[in-house]
Design an enzyme around this catalytic site. Structure first.
Site, PDB file in Angstrom:
ATOM      1  N   CYS A  80       0.781  -1.329  -0.156  1.00 32.04           N
ATOM      2  CA  CYS A  80      -0.090   0.036  -0.132  1.00 32.04           C
ATOM      3  C   CYS A  80       1.026   1.208   0.153  1.00 32.04           C
ATOM      4  CB  CYS A  80      -0.816  -0.142   1.172  1.00 32.04           C
ATOM      5  SG  CYS A  80      -1.980  -1.336   1.101  1.00 32.04           S
ATOM      6  N   HIS A  87      -3.085   7.128   1.888  1.00 29.05           N
ATOM      7  CA  HIS A  87      -3.664   5.611   1.459  1.00 29.05           C
ATOM      8  C   HIS A  87      -5.138   5.530   1.538  1.00 29.05           C
ATOM      9  CE1 HIS A  87      -4.095   1.573   0.197  1.00 29.05           C
ATOM     10  NE2 HIS A  87      -4.299   1.229   1.523  1.00 29.05           N
ATOM     11  N   ASN A 106     -10.237   0.172  -2.084  1.00 29.71           N
ATOM     12  CA  ASN A 106      -8.761  -0.022  -1.626  1.00 29.71           C
ATOM     13  C   ASN A 106      -8.018  -0.561  -2.922  1.00 29.71           C
ATOM     14  OD1 ASN A 106      -6.368  -0.549  -0.565  1.00 29.71           O
ATOM     15  ND2 ASN A 106      -7.030  -1.188   1.396  1.00 29.71           N
TER      16      ASN A 106
END
Length: 315
Positions: free
Chosen positions: A113, A241, A271
């Site tokens: 990530c 993020h 995500n």
């Protein structure tokens, strides 16, 4: 060398959109349950022909066009991903081939990530050292390809997409647009987020990641601003993020930057791991949300329990 700057950004998302109601038809969940826990309304899902390198190349082509940069002028291609379908040739080589970039250094970065901020820092360092001129930094993920659609704790999260940036040397210190990176990891907690097995499957210990993010990340994010020489109150935007709205909002508030636009692309994209920061940043710039030259905090965190961030100047 005096540093580097971002010339332009680009992004790509698959056309197929999976809403929470669509997901509830085959997963034991509901729109209310998903929104209340992670803030996601929908996510984009790649088709069979939308591979990691294909999405990366699409985003990169837009960034190159925006920068007015010819492919023959690019001598470094970096791709951040944790969902590469194949190992060799790597994604950066495949992207270079798709775009017709001759003889670049082609490097993949897998820090999950926080991959984009890691890759951006490495490209900046390479340009500073004089080992590269123009660089293409991309993050691309096909996270739905490693999703267990029977596990509602993770199936509700994932989406696909890519984001890219074109970097060039700064003419003088005043033009440098990428600040010092702050990065690190918590190796003993690495298994809290994982893509493992044959075939590989995404899994995580959501509560452990949430507690770590809420407790440990605010001072690190503040140190990113400090190292970048920017008071949080002067930030024009904050691009974290895009993991979970319940992490993004309190982390952004903890910085003390009430005037900054906070990217919340997670609500419509889900995500997308490494792709989430450049994807959200590119969309924010495309909407005209941030003035050119304004300071923006980029901060990735999550998989590997790794983190990386820097303050950049908006292209």
């Amino acid at each position: 060398m005096t540093g580097s700057r971002i010339l332009a950004l680009g992004h790509y998302q698959p056309g197929k959109v999976l809403t929470n109601d669509d997901l509830a038809e085959f997963v034991d969940t509901s729109d209310e349950w998903i929104r209340s826990r992670v803030g996601i309304r929908a996510r984009h899902v790649a088709g069979d022909d939308e591979t990691v390198d294909m999405m990366a190349a699409q985003a990169a082509a837009k960034a190159l066009a925006g920068a007015g940069t010819k492919t023959e002028d690019v001598d470094l291609v970096m791709v951040a991903t944790c969902t590469a379908e194949n190992r060799v040739p790597n994604m950066a080589s495949r992207v270079a081939e798709r775009l017709g970039i001759p003889a670049p250094a082609a490097i993949d970065v897998n820090v999950a990530c926080s991959g984009f901020s890691h890759a951006l820092a490495q490209a900046d360092h390479t340009i500073r050292a004089g080992a590269a001129g123009r660089a293409l930094v991309i993050a691309s993920e096909k996270l739905t390809g490693v999703t267990d659609w029977n596990d509602r704790s993770t199936a509700v999260l994932t989406g696909d997409g890519a984001g890219a940036a074109v970097l060039a040397p700064a003419a003088d210190p005043a033009d440098a647009g990428i600040g010092p990176v702050v990065w690190g990891s918590v190796p003993e907690m690495g298994p809290a987020v994982r893509i493992e097995g044959t075939p590989p499957v995404f899994a995580q210990e959501g509560q452990a990641v949430y507690r770590w993010a809420i407790k440990e990340l605010p001072p690190i994010a503040r140190s990113v601003c400090e190292r970048g020489g920017v008071d949080p109150r002067d930030l024009a935007a904050i691009v974290l993020h895009q993991a979970n709205l319940r992490i993004i909002e309190p982390l952004a508030r903890s910085l003390g930057a009430p005037q900054a636009i906070v990217a919340t692309d997670v609500t419509e994209s889900g995500n997308t791991s490494a792709a989430s920061v450049p994807l959200a940043f590119s969309k924010l710039v495309a909407r005209g949300g941030v003035e050119s030259g304004a300071p923006v905090l980029l901060f990735g965190f999550g998989g590997n329990l790794s983190y990386a961030g820097q303050v950049v100047r908006c292209p």
